[in-house]
Design a protein around this motif. Structure first.
Motif, mmCIF file in Angstrom:
data_model
loop_
_atom_site.group_PDB
_atom_site.id
_atom_site.type_symbol
_atom_site.label_atom_id
_atom_site.label_comp_id
_atom_site.label_asym_id
_atom_site.label_seq_id
_atom_site.Cartn_x
_atom_site.Cartn_y
_atom_site.Cartn_z
ATOM 1 N N ALA A 169 55.769 2.233 43.773
ATOM 2 C CA ALA A 169 55.904 3.397 44.654
ATOM 3 C C ALA A 169 56.659 4.563 44.039
ATOM 4 C CB ALA A 169 56.588 2.967 45.954
ATOM 5 N N PHE A 170 57.264 4.369 42.874
ATOM 6 C CA PHE A 170 58.043 5.449 42.279
ATOM 7 C C PHE A 170 57.162 6.677 42.067
ATOM 8 C CE2 PHE A 170 59.921 7.618 38.557
ATOM 9 C CZ PHE A 170 61.151 7.909 39.100
ATOM 10 N N PRO A 171 57.575 7.861 42.584
ATOM 11 C CA PRO A 171 56.657 9.003 42.658
ATOM 12 C C PRO A 171 56.483 9.849 41.402
ATOM 13 C CG PRO A 171 58.757 9.563 43.670
ATOM 14 C CD PRO A 171 58.839 8.111 43.283
ATOM 15 N N ASP A 172 57.406 9.800 40.455
ATOM 16 C CA ASP A 172 57.402 10.778 39.369
ATOM 17 C C ASP A 172 56.527 10.413 38.178
ATOM 18 O OD1 ASP A 172 59.065 12.290 40.849
ATOM 19 O OD2 ASP A 172 60.867 11.963 39.639
ATOM 20 N N GLU A 173 55.947 9.214 38.181
ATOM 21 C CA GLU A 173 55.095 8.782 37.082
ATOM 22 C C GLU A 173 53.742 8.327 37.628
ATOM 23 O OE1 GLU A 173 55.514 8.835 33.865
ATOM 24 O OE2 GLU A 173 57.617 9.464 33.758
ATOM 25 N N LYS A 174 52.711 8.544 36.859
ATOM 26 C CA LYS A 174 51.359 8.155 37.268
ATOM 27 C C LYS A 174 51.282 6.676 37.618
ATOM 28 C CE LYS A 174 46.719 7.584 35.338
ATOM 29 N NZ LYS A 174 45.894 7.735 34.108
ATOM 30 N N ASP A 175 51.943 5.845 36.851
ATOM 31 C CA ASP A 175 51.907 4.401 37.076
ATOM 32 C C ASP A 175 53.218 3.881 37.652
ATOM 33 O OD1 ASP A 175 49.254 3.986 36.054
ATOM 34 O OD2 ASP A 175 50.066 4.252 34.031
ATOM 35 N N GLY A 176 53.916 4.713 38.405
ATOM 36 C CA GLY A 176 55.182 4.295 38.984
ATOM 37 C C GLY A 176 56.209 3.974 37.904
ATOM 38 N N VAL A 180 57.612 4.140 33.261
ATOM 39 C CA VAL A 180 58.912 4.263 32.596
ATOM 40 C C VAL A 180 59.109 3.089 31.638
ATOM 41 C CG1 VAL A 180 61.395 4.469 32.929
ATOM 42 C CG2 VAL A 180 59.832 5.474 34.602
ATOM 43 N N VAL A 181 58.720 1.895 32.070
ATOM 44 C CA VAL A 181 58.807 0.717 31.190
ATOM 45 C C VAL A 181 58.014 0.956 29.912
ATOM 46 C CG1 VAL A 181 58.272 -1.740 30.946
ATOM 47 C CG2 VAL A 181 59.157 -0.876 33.119
ATOM 48 N N ARG A 182 56.855 1.567 30.056
ATOM 49 C CA ARG A 182 56.024 1.874 28.883
ATOM 50 C C ARG A 182 56.787 2.773 27.912
ATOM 51 N NH1 ARG A 182 52.101 4.397 31.364
ATOM 52 N NH2 ARG A 182 50.808 2.560 31.691
ATOM 53 N N GLU A 183 57.503 3.777 28.450
ATOM 54 C CA GLU A 183 58.295 4.656 27.576
ATOM 55 C C GLU A 183 59.440 3.907 26.912
ATOM 56 O OE1 GLU A 183 59.367 8.561 28.131
ATOM 57 O OE2 GLU A 183 57.854 9.053 29.646
ATOM 58 N N LEU A 184 60.079 3.014 27.649
ATOM 59 C CA LEU A 184 61.212 2.280 27.095
ATOM 60 C C LEU A 184 60.784 1.360 25.957
ATOM 61 C CD1 LEU A 184 63.327 1.295 30.243
ATOM 62 C CD2 LEU A 184 63.266 3.436 28.965
ATOM 63 N N LEU A 185 59.643 0.697 26.130
ATOM 64 C CA LEU A 185 59.166 -0.253 25.126
ATOM 65 C C LEU A 185 58.294 0.399 24.061
ATOM 66 C CD1 LEU A 185 58.246 -3.267 27.445
ATOM 67 C CD2 LEU A 185 60.210 -3.100 25.898
ATOM 68 N N GLU A 186 57.823 1.613 24.342
ATOM 69 C CA GLU A 186 56.942 2.344 23.419
ATOM 70 C C GLU A 186 55.714 1.504 23.067
ATOM 71 O OE1 GLU A 186 59.501 5.293 20.771
ATOM 72 O OE2 GLU A 186 60.226 3.232 20.530
ATOM 73 N N LYS A 187 55.099 0.937 24.097
ATOM 74 C CA LYS A 187 53.898 0.133 23.877
ATOM 75 C C LYS A 187 53.059 0.123 25.150
ATOM 76 C CE LYS A 187 54.244 -4.379 24.068
ATOM 77 N NZ LYS A 187 54.642 -5.786 23.824
ATOM 78 N N GLU A 188 51.786 -0.110 24.972
ATOM 79 C CA GLU A 188 50.877 -0.232 26.101
ATOM 80 C C GLU A 188 50.844 -1.679 26.580
ATOM 81 O OE1 GLU A 188 49.308 2.172 27.699
ATOM 82 O OE2 GLU A 188 50.171 3.703 26.353
ATOM 83 N N PHE A 189 50.561 -1.862 27.873
ATOM 84 C CA PHE A 189 50.435 -3.206 28.421
ATOM 85 C C PHE A 189 49.579 -3.144 29.672
ATOM 86 C CE2 PHE A 189 54.667 -1.424 29.535
ATOM 87 C CZ PHE A 189 54.438 -1.164 30.887
#
Length: 209
Positions: A169-176, A180-189
């Motif tokens: 539900a987090f509003p500021d990112e396309k995938d909630g 942000v997790v994707r940015e932190l890990l710098e990888k796709e999943f």
């Protein structure tokens, strides 16, 4: 409390302050993060994740985003193979109670959001990593998990909301918050795989009597 240059360093290294943590006064936040991770014997990948979180929080001006940042950090650290604890509780700082979320890893507090918490209009502290302020190597001046009025308001909603619903539900990112997790890990999943993996996560309510 100001520490004399020739006093023993509060980090417990046995060195004089001037030969140890005094040098931290000129270091950037990211340099301090990497130093804290290294000094505590953890993988450099944790430092990468924490530095990425710091950049994201600064870029987004994530003031008061403790629940969101800790949720994303919990998943990121878990994906690195660690066993973090996602905590929520009441805090005491500058004479005020406030609700807050933080991470514990091996029983030690990790709290990046405390540096961007709105407490009387100002940050409450420098980031806390492995139970110590990254700037002065001292234990937090903020008390974690104090017995206060009870968790309330938005924090109570967050506490009772299923973890994956909150992440989605987090509003500021396309995938909630998965984004942000994707940015932190710098990888796709595969987000659906992570949703299923973390669907039973619960926040631990900390209340130290």
């Amino acid at each position: 409390m100001k520490i004399g240059r020739n006093y023993p360093c509060p980090c417990g290294s046995g060195k004089k302050y001037k030969h140890c943590c005094l040098q931290r006064e000129s270091m950037s936040t990211e340099q301090l993060i990497r130093a804290a991770v290294n000094e505590n014997g953890y993988d450099d990948r944790i430092a990468d994740v924490l530095c990425n979180l710091n950049r994201y929080m600064q870029r987004k001006q994530w003031w008061g985003a403790c629940h969101a940042s800790c949720s994303a950090l919990y998943v990121a650290l878990s994906e690195l193979g660690y066993s973090p604890k996602l905590c929520i509780g009441e805090m005491m700082g500058q004479g005020l109670y406030f609700d807050h979320s933080w991470i514990e890893l091996d029983g030690k507090i990790i709290d990046m959001a405390i540096s961007m918490t709105l407490l009387g209009g100002a940050p409450a502290s420098e980031p806390i990593l492995f139970g110590k302020n990254i700037r002065n190597c001292m234990e937090p001046i903020i008390e974690y998990g104090v017995p206060g009025r009870g968790i309330e308001g938005e924090s109570l909603i967050v506490m009772n909301l299923p973890f994956t619903d909150y992440m989605d539900a987090f509003p500021d990112e396309k995938d909630g918050l998965w984004g942000v997790v994707r940015e932190l890990l710098e990888k796709e999943f595969d987000i659906d795989v992570l949703r299923n993996k973390y669907r039973d996560v619960e926040r631990s309510v900390i209340r130290n009597e």
